[in-house]
Design a protein around this motif. Structure first.
Motif, PDB file in Angstrom:
ATOM      1  N   GLY A  11     -41.581 -50.915  73.034  1.00 50.34           N
ATOM      2  CA  GLY A  11     -40.270 -50.588  72.486  1.00 50.34           C
ATOM      3  C   GLY A  11     -39.518 -49.603  73.356  1.00 50.34           C
ATOM      4  O   GLY A  11     -40.111 -48.889  74.161  1.00 50.34           O
ATOM      5  N   TRP A  12     -38.210 -49.608  73.191  1.00 47.08           N
ATOM      6  CA  TRP A  12     -37.342 -48.603  73.802  1.00 47.08           C
ATOM      7  C   TRP A  12     -36.657 -47.831  72.681  1.00 47.08           C
ATOM      8  O   TRP A  12     -36.168 -48.421  71.707  1.00 47.08           O
ATOM      9  N   PHE A  13     -36.617 -46.537  72.846  1.00 44.81           N
ATOM     10  CA  PHE A  13     -35.951 -45.643  71.916  1.00 44.81           C
ATOM     11  C   PHE A  13     -35.046 -44.722  72.721  1.00 44.81           C
ATOM     12  O   PHE A  13     -35.175 -44.637  73.943  1.00 44.81           O
ATOM     13  N   ARG A  14     -34.150 -44.047  72.036  1.00 44.49           N
ATOM     14  CA  ARG A  14     -33.295 -43.086  72.736  1.00 44.49           C
ATOM     15  C   ARG A  14     -32.981 -41.900  71.829  1.00 44.49           C
ATOM     16  O   ARG A  14     -33.028 -42.001  70.611  1.00 44.49           O
ATOM     17  N   GLN A  15     -32.681 -40.794  72.482  1.00 45.27           N
ATOM     18  CA  GLN A  15     -32.316 -39.582  71.750  1.00 45.27           C
ATOM     19  C   GLN A  15     -31.146 -38.916  72.445  1.00 45.27           C
ATOM     20  O   GLN A  15     -31.262 -38.507  73.607  1.00 45.27           O
ATOM     21  N   ALA A  16     -30.052 -38.828  71.736  1.00 44.85           N
ATOM     22  CA  ALA A  16     -28.862 -38.164  72.259  1.00 44.85           C
ATOM     23  C   ALA A  16     -28.901 -36.691  71.867  1.00 44.85           C
ATOM     24  O   ALA A  16     -29.575 -36.316  70.902  1.00 44.85           O
ATOM     25  N   PRO A  17     -28.176 -35.855  72.592  1.00 44.38           N
ATOM     26  CA  PRO A  17     -28.168 -34.421  72.276  1.00 44.38           C
ATOM     27  C   PRO A  17     -27.757 -34.171  70.825  1.00 44.38           C
ATOM     28  O   PRO A  17     -26.753 -34.696  70.353  1.00 44.38           O
ATOM     29  N   GLY A  18     -28.569 -33.391  70.135  1.00 39.93           N
ATOM     30  CA  GLY A  18     -28.252 -33.037  68.759  1.00 39.93           C
ATOM     31  C   GLY A  18     -28.522 -34.119  67.742  1.00 39.93           C
ATOM     32  O   GLY A  18     -28.194 -33.957  66.560  1.00 39.93           O
ATOM     33  N   LYS A  19     -29.094 -35.226  68.179  1.00 40.69           N
ATOM     34  CA  LYS A  19     -29.365 -36.335  67.259  1.00 40.69           C
ATOM     35  C   LYS A  19     -30.841 -36.659  67.234  1.00 40.69           C
ATOM     36  O   LYS A  19     -31.593 -36.284  68.134  1.00 40.69           O
ATOM     37  N   GLU A  20     -31.241 -37.379  66.212  1.00 39.10           N
ATOM     38  CA  GLU A  20     -32.622 -37.801  66.115  1.00 39.10           C
ATOM     39  C   GLU A  20     -32.870 -39.005  67.031  1.00 39.10           C
ATOM     40  O   GLU A  20     -31.952 -39.746  67.365  1.00 39.10           O
ATOM     41  N   ARG A  21     -34.121 -39.167  67.380  1.00 41.83           N
ATOM     42  CA  ARG A  21     -34.490 -40.330  68.178  1.00 41.83           C
ATOM     43  C   ARG A  21     -34.253 -41.593  67.372  1.00 41.83           C
ATOM     44  O   ARG A  21     -34.557 -41.644  66.173  1.00 41.83           O
ATOM     45  N   GLU A  22     -33.734 -42.626  68.035  1.00 44.09           N
ATOM     46  CA  GLU A  22     -33.447 -43.870  67.338  1.00 44.09           C
ATOM     47  C   GLU A  22     -34.004 -45.065  68.095  1.00 44.09           C
ATOM     48  O   GLU A  22     -34.139 -45.047  69.321  1.00 44.09           O
TER      49      GLU A  22
END
Length: 118
Positions: free
Chosen positions: A35-46
């Motif tokens: 899987g690939w996930f991402r996390q933007a600044p100030g946000k939860e990993r999605e």
């Protein structure tokens, strides 16, 4: 020792493309969903995308459907994420993960930064 190493991140203008790679070692790659996930600044990993053992089944977050494509090469122990028509909101650290069928993702990479400028 299991290792997942992401590469291919960088800075790109909106509308551009990037291809992320994740090289796995220390595990029998073909036995793992990836899987690939991402996390933007100030946000939860999605969640971004996932691919089953032999690549026959894929899944995508609604936000990336039609723009991102996940694929894998079991012979190279590598999973890819082709990202097209990138948007500023795609800016995040992107992580790959590995998990056996029916289980949560157990192994995670260190991440690669993707920055999309407007």
């Amino acid at each position: 020792q299991v290792q997942l190493v992401e590469s291919g991140g960088g800075l790109v203008q909106a509308g551009g493309s990037l291809r992320l790679s994740c090289a796995a070692s220390g595990l029998t790659f073909s036995r793992y969903n990836m899987g690939w996930f991402r996390q933007a600044p100030g946000k939860e990993r999605e969640f971004v995308a996932a691919i089953r053992l032999y690549g026959t089944i894929t899944d995508y977050a609604d936000s990336v459907k039609g723009r991102f494509t996940i694929s894998r090469e079991n012979a190279k122990n590598t999973v890819y994420l082709q990202m097209n028509t990138l948007k500023p909101e795609d800016t995040a650290i992107y992580y790959c993960a590995a998990g056996t069928p029916g289980s949560t993702y157990r192994y995670w990479g260190q991440g690669t930064q993707v920055t999309v400028s407007s």
